[in-house]
Design a protein around this motif. Sequence first.
Motif, PDB file in Angstrom:
ATOM      1  N   MET A  98      -9.482   6.194   3.321  1.00 17.11           N
ATOM      2  CA  MET A  98      -8.569   6.785   3.325  1.00 17.11           C
ATOM      3  C   MET A  98      -7.386   6.309   2.001  1.00 17.11           C
ATOM      4  N   LEU A  99      -7.371   4.946   2.285  1.00 19.31           N
ATOM      5  CA  LEU A  99      -6.287   4.505   1.218  1.00 19.31           C
ATOM      6  C   LEU A  99      -6.882   4.541  -0.312  1.00 19.31           C
ATOM      7  N   SER A 100      -8.066   4.518  -0.388  1.00 22.24           N
ATOM      8  CA  SER A 100      -8.805   4.629  -1.621  1.00 22.24           C
ATOM      9  C   SER A 100      -8.701   5.763  -2.436  1.00 22.24           C
ATOM     10  N   ILE A 101      -8.480   7.212  -1.497  1.00 24.77           N
ATOM     11  CA  ILE A 101      -8.565   8.391  -1.805  1.00 24.77           C
ATOM     12  C   ILE A 101      -6.970   8.535  -2.435  1.00 24.77           C
ATOM     13  N   MET A 102      -6.004   8.273  -1.578  1.00 24.29           N
ATOM     14  CA  MET A 102      -4.535   8.241  -1.762  1.00 24.29           C
ATOM     15  C   MET A 102      -4.032   7.251  -2.836  1.00 24.29           C
ATOM     16  N   THR A 103      -4.872   6.471  -3.338  1.00 24.72           N
ATOM     17  CA  THR A 103      -4.214   5.350  -4.507  1.00 24.72           C
ATOM     18  C   THR A 103      -5.087   5.448  -5.595  1.00 24.72           C
ATOM     19  N   THR A 104      -6.107   6.645  -5.902  1.00 30.01           N
ATOM     20  CA  THR A 104      -6.834   6.939  -7.025  1.00 30.01           C
ATOM     21  C   THR A 104      -6.047   7.715  -7.826  1.00 30.01           C
ATOM     22  N   LEU A 105      -5.599   7.165  -8.942  1.00 32.55           N
ATOM     23  CA  LEU A 105      -4.976   8.075  -9.851  1.00 32.55           C
ATOM     24  C   LEU A 105      -5.798   9.333 -10.580  1.00 32.55           C
ATOM     25  N   ASN A 106      -4.928  10.183 -10.895  1.00 30.68           N
ATOM     26  CA  ASN A 106      -5.650  11.633 -11.338  1.00 30.68           C
ATOM     27  C   ASN A 106      -5.938  11.411 -12.857  1.00 30.68           C
ATOM     28  N   LYS A 107      -5.584  10.158 -13.396  1.00 27.03           N
ATOM     29  CA  LYS A 107      -5.618  10.090 -14.909  1.00 27.03           C
ATOM     30  C   LYS A 107      -7.224  10.303 -15.246  1.00 27.03           C
ATOM     31  N   GLN A 138       0.791  -1.137   0.078  1.00 17.90           N
ATOM     32  CA  GLN A 138       0.015   0.133   0.109  1.00 17.90           C
ATOM     33  C   GLN A 138       0.963   1.315  -0.096  1.00 17.90           C
ATOM     34  N   PHE A 139       2.094   1.224   0.742  1.00 14.53           N
ATOM     35  CA  PHE A 139       2.898   2.343   0.579  1.00 14.53           C
ATOM     36  C   PHE A 139       3.477   2.596  -0.630  1.00 14.53           C
ATOM     37  N   GLY A 140       3.677   1.634  -1.464  1.00 12.10           N
ATOM     38  CA  GLY A 140       4.324   1.598  -2.781  1.00 12.10           C
ATOM     39  C   GLY A 140       3.269   2.073  -3.510  1.00 12.10           C
ATOM     40  N   GLN A 141       1.959   1.793  -3.649  1.00  9.87           N
ATOM     41  CA  GLN A 141       0.782   2.259  -4.213  1.00  9.87           C
ATOM     42  C   GLN A 141       0.551   3.956  -4.029  1.00  9.87           C
ATOM     43  N   VAL A 142       0.651   4.255  -2.712  1.00 12.29           N
ATOM     44  CA  VAL A 142       0.356   5.616  -2.289  1.00 12.29           C
ATOM     45  C   VAL A 142       1.481   6.617  -2.932  1.00 12.29           C
ATOM     46  N   ALA A 143       2.888   6.058  -2.822  1.00 12.00           N
ATOM     47  CA  ALA A 143       3.900   6.762  -3.216  1.00 12.00           C
ATOM     48  C   ALA A 143       3.838   7.224  -4.706  1.00 12.00           C
ATOM     49  N   ALA A 144       3.725   6.021  -5.446  1.00 13.65           N
ATOM     50  CA  ALA A 144       3.605   6.045  -6.816  1.00 13.65           C
ATOM     51  C   ALA A 144       2.409   6.881  -7.430  1.00 13.65           C
ATOM     52  N   THR A 145       1.210   6.752  -6.742  1.00 14.28           N
ATOM     53  CA  THR A 145       0.279   7.660  -7.358  1.00 14.28           C
ATOM     54  C   THR A 145       0.531   9.319  -7.084  1.00 14.28           C
ATOM     55  N   ASN A 146       1.069   9.463  -6.016  1.00 19.04           N
ATOM     56  CA  ASN A 146       1.520  10.850  -5.568  1.00 19.04           C
ATOM     57  C   ASN A 146       2.528  11.336  -6.722  1.00 19.04           C
ATOM     58  N   ALA A 147       3.477  10.363  -7.074  1.00 20.89           N
ATOM     59  CA  ALA A 147       4.468  10.738  -8.082  1.00 20.89           C
ATOM     60  C   ALA A 147       3.813  11.301  -9.382  1.00 20.89           C
ATOM     61  N   LEU A 148       3.184  10.070  -9.907  1.00 22.25           N
ATOM     62  CA  LEU A 148       2.631  10.304 -11.163  1.00 22.25           C
ATOM     63  C   LEU A 148       1.765  11.477 -11.405  1.00 22.25           C
ATOM     64  N   SER A 149       0.974  11.926 -10.520  1.00 24.72           N
ATOM     65  CA  SER A 149       0.029  12.968 -10.256  1.00 24.72           C
ATOM     66  C   SER A 149       0.502  14.268 -11.033  1.00 24.72           C
ATOM     67  N   ASP A 150       1.885  14.533 -10.865  1.00 25.62           N
ATOM     68  CA  ASP A 150       2.485  15.712 -11.384  1.00 25.62           C
ATOM     69  C   ASP A 150       2.338  15.880 -12.766  1.00 25.62           C
ATOM     70  N   ASP A 193       2.340  -1.694  -9.537  1.00 25.28           N
ATOM     71  CA  ASP A 193       0.831  -1.900  -9.632  1.00 25.28           C
ATOM     72  C   ASP A 193       0.320  -0.342 -10.373  1.00 25.28           C
ATOM     73  N   LYS A 194       0.672   0.559  -9.662  1.00 27.90           N
ATOM     74  CA  LYS A 194       0.227   1.864 -10.009  1.00 27.90           C
ATOM     75  C   LYS A 194       0.621   2.553 -11.326  1.00 27.90           C
ATOM     76  N   VAL A 195       1.944   2.179 -11.744  1.00 28.47           N
ATOM     77  CA  VAL A 195       2.622   2.657 -12.757  1.00 28.47           C
ATOM     78  C   VAL A 195       1.831   2.080 -14.047  1.00 28.47           C
ATOM     79  N   MET A 196       1.710   0.719 -13.823  1.00 26.26           N
ATOM     80  CA  MET A 196       0.969   0.016 -14.878  1.00 26.26           C
ATOM     81  C   MET A 196      -0.266   0.407 -15.225  1.00 26.26           C
ATOM     82  N   GLU A 197      -0.973   0.675 -13.949  1.00 29.65           N
ATOM     83  CA  GLU A 197      -2.510   1.366 -14.169  1.00 29.65           C
ATOM     84  C   GLU A 197      -2.308   2.564 -14.828  1.00 29.65           C
ATOM     85  N   ALA A 198      -1.244   3.267 -14.752  1.00 25.06           N
ATOM     86  CA  ALA A 198      -1.153   4.674 -15.272  1.00 25.06           C
ATOM     87  C   ALA A 198      -1.023   4.488 -17.056  1.00 25.06           C
ATOM     88  N   GLY A 199      -0.366   3.078 -17.334  1.00 24.20           N
ATOM     89  CA  GLY A 199      -0.287   3.246 -18.513  1.00 24.20           C
ATOM     90  C   GLY A 199       1.231   3.432 -18.989  1.00 24.20           C
TER      91      GLY A 199
END
Length: 308
Positions: free
Chosen positions: A159-168, A37-49, A84-90
């Motif tokens: 909380m986790l759902s909000i932090m792991t939802t991509l802004n895609k 979950q930590f990896g998911q949150v951190a990746a979601t945050n970085a991809l958002s920019d 997981d989140k990088v793949m979801e982002a494409g």
Amino acid sequence: MVGFDSSDDAAVYRINDDTAMIATVDFFPPIVDDPFQFGQVAATNALSDVWAMGGTPKIAMNLLTFPSCLPLEAVRGILAGGYDKVMEAGAVIVGGHSIEDKEPKYGLCVTGFARPEEILTNDGAQVGDILVITKPLGTGILSTAAKAGLLTQGEYDEMLSIMTTLNKKGQEAMLPVHPNACTDITGFGLLGHVQEMAKGCGHTIELWADAVPIVPKALELARDGIIPGGAYNNMGYLADDVTVDPGIPLERSDALYDPQTAGGLLISVPQARAEELLHRLHDLGVPGAAIGAVLPRGERLVRVRPGQ
């Protein structure tokens, strides 16, 4: 095109008339206990920019520090969550770097691309624009409470759902309506990023406190005084630029300073296209809300009033 002379989310380099490269990096220590979950949150945050700048993330590189005592299974979990989140982002992970440190930290260096004319910055808001947000606030308060064991499993999952939802999807909804400015909401809290947007465009931004979506549990916790230290830092930093009207409940105004992790997009869109943006967001399942407006420059950069 965009460098470190502004407070934008990423750097932009124009390759040619058709292509601009967007580069960003972000990493931090764990805010949740589970490695995946930590990896998911951190990746979601970085991809958002990249999405906030109007681009599409394509390449990511892992940044990882960890102590030698950390089990390899935990390391694998962090990296798997990011993957997981990088793949979801494409996008694709093409490598990275790790070093030994006393505390685990994880994030990504992300590269994305966009057409130069589609690049969005945080300083283009125009008088008359409406501000739209794509995620509710409160994750800083909730994560503080989670560390103290004050959340139910359902509240933690929200909380986790909000932090792991991509802004895609949020970006997919906004690009066709041609917004004037965009940023994503992270550690400076909503008011910190609104202040940056107002300072950049030279106007005053009015926020409608009652319209800002905030997780109900976060308001309850704020009412009990459970506020992260980062929120108080934000209050101090913004004291000269933000005015809050009397009558706004303290817990609600406190939540506006709450530092977010992997928060939503903050979009400044012409008033004539605001309803279209909201419809597009809702059609994609994104809980967008209109929360303010851009006004001619007043005494302060940001004014918070109860409602519209």
